[in-house]
Design an enzyme around this catalytic site. Structure first.
Site, short mmCIF file in Angstrom:
data_model
loop_
_atom_site.label_atom_id
_atom_site.label_comp_id
_atom_site.label_asym_id
_atom_site.label_seq_id
_atom_site.Cartn_x
_atom_site.Cartn_y
_atom_site.Cartn_z
N SER A 35 22.93 -5.90 33.96
CA SER A 35 23.70 -6.73 33.50
C SER A 35 24.74 -6.62 33.35
O SER A 35 25.48 -8.65 33.29
CB SER A 35 22.60 -7.74 32.14
N ASP A 80 11.73 -11.39 34.02
CA ASP A 80 12.43 -11.33 32.71
C ASP A 80 12.37 -10.44 31.86
O ASP A 80 11.14 -10.40 31.77
CB ASP A 80 12.70 -12.76 32.36
#
Length: 383
Positions: free
Chosen positions: A77, A116
């Protein structure tokens, strides 16, 4: 290199396997470059014995491997701020554009669910109105699955390349590796296969084929901290009493509004109520911007939850953190990776200690010189 910052970075990393790279964004000067575990360089001075060399060579911890320059890891990320900037640049999103995140994403005409991280942990998503800021602050994978699919792998590649991904940074030391910034053409040449949409989603959250070195992570962050102005990383300040000036790179063009939207979101990662790195803001005398990352090391079975305690330590996820400070006048960028550290939020305190070492201990909060090399030269080799 700065001896004090190098020492603090080494101590902050502790007994973990990993790397820390710190750069002064005003000139590209490398303040610290730590790779652990390391070794005693004195063993090589008089000629290392076969026994001692074999111990180093055969160690499972690879002490002879310079992770800062040669370690190639999924960025996870930590690339989301750049993807957010790309989405703004291509006009695919605005800062106010929202998506619904039920906890998963599905490609058209595909039954597979791309989940997710909140689904694996809490069986839920981030909510019905996830905008750019929230997607970075809470690290929403679903937002970037959707954005990556709409951008496509070729646009992703073309936007990320100027930040230095997929090529050596050119830092003045040997044995650097280039990482990997995949593209449709790359896969055709090296894999002899077509590119599939699901692979774009993996790259969209910094996984899949994409690989970066800690030095590349730090260099790309220099460009963010400087709003497009960038430098080649540089270890040496002088050679034979001759100053070695900073080496500017071509600037990266983006509007001030777009830079500000991404940087503000990164600031909220550290200082916002729901940021993933709020643990490092306590008692700070300056504002920081950052992004955490967790690089998945094993495939998650659809719908299953995995207890980290049941996974062998060396198969656990890597933890990453990138950040710079102070936000309003950046004087240091830091990239940290802890192998099998599991979560970027857990290892972000390493970066805070390095920030303090430069900004507080070395008095850089008051330093206004924009492009001069400052600090003391480290004695001995890089760890």
């Amino acid at each position: 290199m700065d001896a004090h910052v190098q020492k603090v970075a080494d101590e902050a990393l502790g007994d973990n396997r990993g790397a820390v790279v710190a750069i002064d964004p005003r000139n590209g000067g490398v303040l610290a470059m730590v790779s652990k575990p390391s070794f005693d360089a004195n063993l090589f001075v008089g000629g290392i014995s076969s026994r001692d060399y074999n111990v180093l060579r055969d160690s499972i911890d690879l002490p002879l491997f310079n992770r800062a320059l040669q370690g190639q890891y999924p960025p996870a990320s930590t690339v989301k701020p750049l993807y957010g900037l790309a989405g703004l640049h291509y006009g695919l999103v605005k800062p106010t554009t929202t998506i619904n995140d039920p906890g998963w994403y599905r490609l058209p005409n595909d039954e597979r669910l791309y989940r997710d991280w909140t689904w694996h942990k809490h069986k839920r998503g981030h909510g019905k109105a996830v905008d750019l800021e929230m997607s970075i602050v809470e690290s929403c994978d679903t937002y970037y699955f959707d954005l990556a699919y709409r951008m496509g792998i070729d646009k992703i590649h073309d936007f990320m390349a100027p930040f230095g991904y997929g090529e050596k940074t050119g830092v003045d030391i040997t044995n650097e590796r280039s990482g990997l910034l995949p593209s449709r053409e790359w896969k055709k040449i090296y894999k002899r296969l077509p590119w599939f949409p699901g692979e774009t989603l993996s790259v969209g959250i910094g996984q899949g084929y994409m690989l970066v070195t800690p030095m590349q992570m730090a260099k790309s962050l220099v460009a963010i901290a400087n709003r497009g102005k960038n430098f080649k990383p540089q270890l040496l300040q002088k050679m034979n009493d001759r100053d070695l000036p900073p080496q500017p790179l071509p600037p990266i063009d983006a509007s001030e509004e777009n830079w500000q939207a991404v940087i503000y979101a990164m600031e909220q990662v550290v200082h916002g109520a729901r940021g993933t790195a709020t643990r490092i803001n306590r008692g700070a005398k300056y504002r920081m911007a950052g992004k955490t990352g967790t690089a998945q090391m094993i495939d998650m079975v659809q719908g299953d939850q995995v207890n980290p305690e049941e996974i062998a330590k060396r198969k656990r996820d890597h933890g990453l953190f990138i950040g710079f400070a102070p936000v309003e006048n950046p004087k240091i960028v830091v990239a940290v990776i802890v192998e099998n550290g599991e979560h970027g939020s857990w290892i972000s305190p390493v970066a805070r200690k390095v920030f303090d070492a430069w900004l507080i201990d070395q008095g850089m909060l008051e330093e206004e010189s924009p492009a001069e090399f400052v600090g003391q030269v480290a004695v001995g080799g890089a760890q």
